[in-house]
Motif scaffolding. Structure first.
Motif, PDB file in Angstrom:
ATOM      1  N   CYS A   1      19.617  -6.662 -63.339  1.00 25.66           N
ATOM      2  CA  CYS A   1      19.252  -7.111 -62.434  1.00 25.66           C
ATOM      3  C   CYS A   1      18.502  -8.452 -61.903  1.00 25.66           C
TER       4      CYS A   1
ATOM      5  N   CYS B   1      14.272  -7.737 -59.681  1.00 22.81           N
ATOM      6  CA  CYS B   1      13.171  -7.030 -60.474  1.00 22.81           C
ATOM      7  C   CYS B   1      13.066  -6.992 -62.321  1.00 22.81           C
TER       8      CYS B   1
ATOM      9  N   CYS C   1      20.512  -1.245 -59.068  1.00 23.12           N
ATOM     10  CA  CYS C   1      19.843  -1.713 -59.191  1.00 23.12           C
ATOM     11  C   CYS C   1      19.366  -0.107 -59.866  1.00 23.12           C
TER      12      CYS C   1
ATOM     13  N   SER D   1      18.351  -2.756 -55.336  1.00 27.34           N
ATOM     14  CA  SER D   1      18.948  -4.528 -55.053  1.00 27.34           C
ATOM     15  C   SER D   1      20.249  -3.560 -56.027  1.00 27.34           C
TER      16      SER D   1
ATOM     17  N   HIS E   1      15.251  -6.044 -63.952  1.00 29.89           N
ATOM     18  CA  HIS E   1      15.942  -4.718 -64.764  1.00 29.89           C
ATOM     19  C   HIS E   1      17.168  -4.623 -65.543  1.00 29.89           C
TER      20      HIS E   1
ATOM     21  N   ASN F   1      16.061   1.028 -60.355  1.00 29.84           N
ATOM     22  CA  ASN F   1      15.011   0.449 -60.606  1.00 29.84           C
ATOM     23  C   ASN F   1      14.516   0.265 -58.683  1.00 29.84           C
ATOM     24  N   CYS F   2      14.793  -0.816 -58.690  1.00 27.58           N
ATOM     25  CA  CYS F   2      14.012  -1.199 -56.905  1.00 27.58           C
ATOM     26  C   CYS F   2      15.423  -1.056 -55.874  1.00 27.58           C
TER      27      CYS F   2
HETATM   28 ZN   LIG Z   1      16.005  -4.383 -59.320  1.00 26.31          ZN
END
Ligand SMILES: [Zn+2]
Length: 112
Positions: free
Chosen positions: A24, A27, A7, A12, A29, A9-10
């Motif tokens: 994801c 989060c 991911c 993961s 996303h 964004n985070c």
């Molecule tokens: Zn994420």
């Protein structure tokens, strides 16, 4: 094995594909593979000839460049060693003999 990218964004690793988007679960996303490719492309800085520049490269300046706010000029053909790539409008941080620390635009340089 997870064949999907982490991911953006985070970070993961537990991502999965839903239709043509990647999701994801941690989060929530959602993004597409094209987004990822565009983001990677945006981080690449190229010289006037389209060659990819890297930290530590040696470049030459391809045209006379006035240094903003001074009467100094970085002459065409000036050789600059050990450039450092930075974010921003002027994306090259460097030190030029006789002029000191300087920021240049990648579009006005050529990798040697
Ligand atoms: Zn994420």
């Amino acid at each position: 094995m997870n064949e999907y990218p982490n991911c953006p964004n985070c970070g993961s690793a537990y991502t999965y594909e839903d239709g043509n988007v990647l999701v994801c679960p941690e989060c929530a996303h959602e993004w597409t593979a094209a987004d990822t490719a565009a983001a990677e492309e945006a981080n690449v800085i190229r010289d006037a000839n389209g060659n990819v520049l890297n930290d530590g490269d040696t470049i030459t300046v391809i045209k006379d460049l006035k240094v903003k706010g001074t009467s100094l000029v970085v002459k065409q053909g000036t050789r600059v060693k050990g450039i450092r790539l930075v974010d921003g409008d002027h994306d090259i941080d460097c030190k030029i003999d006789g002029l000191g620390a300087m920021k240049l635009k990648s579009e006005f340089v050529k990798k040697i």
